[in-house]
Design a protein around this motif. Structure first.
Motif, PDB file in Angstrom:
ATOM      1  N   LEU A 200       7.741   6.134   0.351  1.00 64.25           N
ATOM      2  CA  LEU A 200       7.736   4.860  -0.426  1.00 64.25           C
ATOM      3  C   LEU A 200       6.447   4.020  -0.097  1.00 64.25           C
ATOM      4  O   LEU A 200       5.996   3.973   0.939  1.00 64.25           O
ATOM      5  CB  LEU A 200       8.960   3.947   0.239  1.00 64.25           C
ATOM      6  CG  LEU A 200      10.196   4.956  -0.315  1.00 64.25           C
ATOM      7  CD1 LEU A 200      11.517   4.089   0.410  1.00 64.25           C
ATOM      8  CD2 LEU A 200      10.652   4.848  -1.725  1.00 64.25           C
ATOM      9  N   PRO A 201       6.314   2.908  -0.959  1.00 63.90           N
ATOM     10  CA  PRO A 201       5.276   2.129  -0.676  1.00 63.90           C
ATOM     11  C   PRO A 201       5.680   1.023   0.486  1.00 63.90           C
ATOM     12  O   PRO A 201       6.745   1.063   0.868  1.00 63.90           O
ATOM     13  CB  PRO A 201       5.074   1.100  -2.044  1.00 63.90           C
ATOM     14  CG  PRO A 201       6.291   1.298  -2.657  1.00 63.90           C
ATOM     15  CD  PRO A 201       6.984   2.765  -2.181  1.00 63.90           C
ATOM     16  N   ILE A 202       4.552   0.581   0.964  1.00 65.78           N
ATOM     17  CA  ILE A 202       4.493  -0.163   2.429  1.00 65.78           C
ATOM     18  C   ILE A 202       4.182  -1.749   1.855  1.00 65.78           C
ATOM     19  O   ILE A 202       3.295  -1.893   1.605  1.00 65.78           O
ATOM     20  CB  ILE A 202       3.671   0.492   3.441  1.00 65.78           C
ATOM     21  CG1 ILE A 202       3.744   1.803   3.532  1.00 65.78           C
ATOM     22  CG2 ILE A 202       3.713  -0.598   4.532  1.00 65.78           C
ATOM     23  CD1 ILE A 202       2.653   2.417   4.395  1.00 65.78           C
ATOM     24  N   GLY A 203       5.336  -2.442   2.097  1.00 68.14           N
ATOM     25  CA  GLY A 203       4.918  -3.871   1.718  1.00 68.14           C
ATOM     26  C   GLY A 203       4.249  -4.462   3.098  1.00 68.14           C
ATOM     27  O   GLY A 203       4.325  -4.316   4.121  1.00 68.14           O
TER      28      GLY A 203
ATOM     29  N   ASP B  75       0.889  -1.099   0.174  1.00 70.54           N
ATOM     30  CA  ASP B  75      -0.048  -0.122  -0.052  1.00 70.54           C
ATOM     31  C   ASP B  75       0.947   1.201   0.117  1.00 70.54           C
ATOM     32  O   ASP B  75       2.206   1.147   0.134  1.00 70.54           O
ATOM     33  CB  ASP B  75      -0.823  -0.002   1.165  1.00 70.54           C
ATOM     34  CG  ASP B  75      -2.242   0.598   0.890  1.00 70.54           C
ATOM     35  OD1 ASP B  75      -2.302   1.482   0.037  1.00 70.54           O
ATOM     36  OD2 ASP B  75      -3.212   0.348   1.604  1.00 70.54           O
ATOM     37  N   PHE B  76       0.292   2.481  -0.262  1.00 66.95           N
ATOM     38  CA  PHE B  76       0.950   3.634  -0.087  1.00 66.95           C
ATOM     39  C   PHE B  76       0.570   4.402   1.251  1.00 66.95           C
ATOM     40  O   PHE B  76      -0.533   4.436   1.595  1.00 66.95           O
ATOM     41  CB  PHE B  76       0.760   4.462  -1.491  1.00 66.95           C
ATOM     42  CG  PHE B  76       1.234   3.926  -2.634  1.00 66.95           C
ATOM     43  CD1 PHE B  76       2.697   3.976  -3.034  1.00 66.95           C
ATOM     44  CD2 PHE B  76       0.611   2.911  -3.376  1.00 66.95           C
ATOM     45  CE1 PHE B  76       3.279   2.929  -4.091  1.00 66.95           C
ATOM     46  CE2 PHE B  76       1.113   2.226  -4.387  1.00 66.95           C
ATOM     47  CZ  PHE B  76       2.502   2.333  -5.072  1.00 66.95           C
ATOM     48  N   PRO B  77       1.590   5.363   1.427  1.00 69.43           N
ATOM     49  CA  PRO B  77       1.000   5.879   2.899  1.00 69.43           C
ATOM     50  C   PRO B  77       0.112   6.934   2.438  1.00 69.43           C
ATOM     51  O   PRO B  77      -0.270   7.326   1.249  1.00 69.43           O
ATOM     52  CB  PRO B  77       2.320   6.886   3.093  1.00 69.43           C
ATOM     53  CG  PRO B  77       3.576   6.192   2.296  1.00 69.43           C
ATOM     54  CD  PRO B  77       2.925   5.417   1.172  1.00 69.43           C
ATOM     55  N   PRO B  78      -0.714   7.302   3.461  1.00 67.13           N
ATOM     56  CA  PRO B  78      -1.923   8.406   3.111  1.00 67.13           C
ATOM     57  C   PRO B  78      -1.154   9.548   2.524  1.00 67.13           C
ATOM     58  O   PRO B  78      -0.262  10.008   2.668  1.00 67.13           O
ATOM     59  CB  PRO B  78      -2.366   8.787   4.352  1.00 67.13           C
ATOM     60  CG  PRO B  78      -2.349   7.396   5.384  1.00 67.13           C
ATOM     61  CD  PRO B  78      -0.740   7.253   4.715  1.00 67.13           C
ATOM     62  N   GLU B  79      -2.078  10.296   1.566  1.00 65.64           N
ATOM     63  CA  GLU B  79      -1.571  11.425   0.810  1.00 65.64           C
ATOM     64  C   GLU B  79      -1.229  12.573   1.836  1.00 65.64           C
ATOM     65  O   GLU B  79      -0.295  13.352   1.483  1.00 65.64           O
ATOM     66  CB  GLU B  79      -2.729  11.876  -0.297  1.00 65.64           C
ATOM     67  CG  GLU B  79      -2.789  11.087  -1.296  1.00 65.64           C
ATOM     68  CD  GLU B  79      -3.680  11.507  -2.425  1.00 65.64           C
ATOM     69  OE1 GLU B  79      -4.098  12.724  -2.242  1.00 65.64           O
ATOM     70  OE2 GLU B  79      -4.284  10.725  -3.058  1.00 65.64           O
ATOM     71  N   ASP B  80      -1.940  12.819   2.935  1.00 65.33           N
ATOM     72  CA  ASP B  80      -1.664  13.539   3.897  1.00 65.33           C
ATOM     73  C   ASP B  80      -0.554  13.555   4.779  1.00 65.33           C
ATOM     74  O   ASP B  80      -0.108  14.395   5.460  1.00 65.33           O
ATOM     75  CB  ASP B  80      -3.180  13.745   4.665  1.00 65.33           C
ATOM     76  CG  ASP B  80      -3.483  12.795   5.670  1.00 65.33           C
ATOM     77  OD1 ASP B  80      -2.665  11.668   5.559  1.00 65.33           O
ATOM     78  OD2 ASP B  80      -4.498  12.941   6.224  1.00 65.33           O
ATOM     79  N   SER B  81       0.166  12.439   4.610  1.00 67.20           N
ATOM     80  CA  SER B  81       1.181  12.122   5.289  1.00 67.20           C
ATOM     81  C   SER B  81       2.576  12.570   4.575  1.00 67.20           C
ATOM     82  O   SER B  81       3.638  12.477   5.061  1.00 67.20           O
ATOM     83  CB  SER B  81       1.446  10.599   5.742  1.00 67.20           C
ATOM     84  OG  SER B  81       1.856  10.043   4.327  1.00 67.20           O
TER      85      SER B  81
END
Length: 197
Positions: A116-119, A106-112
């Motif tokens: 990098l993607p999160i495995g 997944d990817f971190p929330p846009e507001d963060s």
């Protein structure tokens, strides 16, 4: 402990099928619950649909099943030939449709602030058995062993899998029955090690 075993080879008498059968038989002997799939026999559709882009839930029941089983499994086995330095299109389609957010990464929330993607498959083990008709030195020195990078870095690494094993058996076309018996014994032993039994 659960395992997923995925086979991608269209010919039922291939050595890939023998590898797949050895893995499944070894896991059964060890009492490991196993999700085993021959993608060609199951007529899996490898074509990613426009509706499956992003995080939208797929409407394909088989893809949902494969994804659930993958997430539930502790050890993931993949068996396929080396075709042009790549997996067969059938298996590439499996990766496209099953290894998807938010399940495998997944990817971190846009507001963060992005990042990098999160495995999301950390803690699992990935195992790949390939067959090839290319001599090992040529595969590594001339072609650069692209399957090593595809699986270990681009798929497993991207999804958070740090423990992995890959083995290429070659040359299949001129291998003897003794070669193949030794290779299958190695597959069984590796399977035992990967599930810690």
């Amino acid at each position: 402990m659960k395992a997923t075993v995925i086979l991608a080879h269209p010919y039922a008498k291939s050595f890939n099928h023998a590898i797949y059968g050895t893995i499944c038989a070894t896991l059964k002997e060890l009492g490991v619950p196993t999700y085993a799939h021959d993608l060609y026999a199951e007529r899996f559709d490898p074509v990613l649909t426009v509706d499956e882009l992003g995080k939208k839930p797929t409407q394909d029941a088989l893809v949902r099943q494969y994804t659930r089983e993958l997430v539930e499994s502790d050890v993931l086995f993949f068996v396929h030939p080396n075709w042009w330095g790549q997996p067969p299109a059938m298996l590439k389609g499996y990766v496209d449709r099953v290894f998807r957010p938010p399940y495998t990464y997944d990817f971190p929330p846009e507001d963060s602030g992005g990042g990098l993607p999160i495995g999301k498959l950390a803690g699992k083990t990935g195992v790949v058995f390939n067959t090839s008709n290319t001599e090992e030195t040529r595969e590594k020195e001339y072609f650069g062993d692209p399957l090593e990078n595809i699986w270990i870095q681009c798929v497993f690494g991207f999804c958070g899998i740090e423990k992995s094993h890959r083995r290429m058996f070659s040359i299949i076309a001129d291998s003897t029955s003794e070669d193949r018996a030794a290779w299958l014994a190695e597959v069984a032993e590796t399977t035992r090690k990967m599930v810690g039994r």
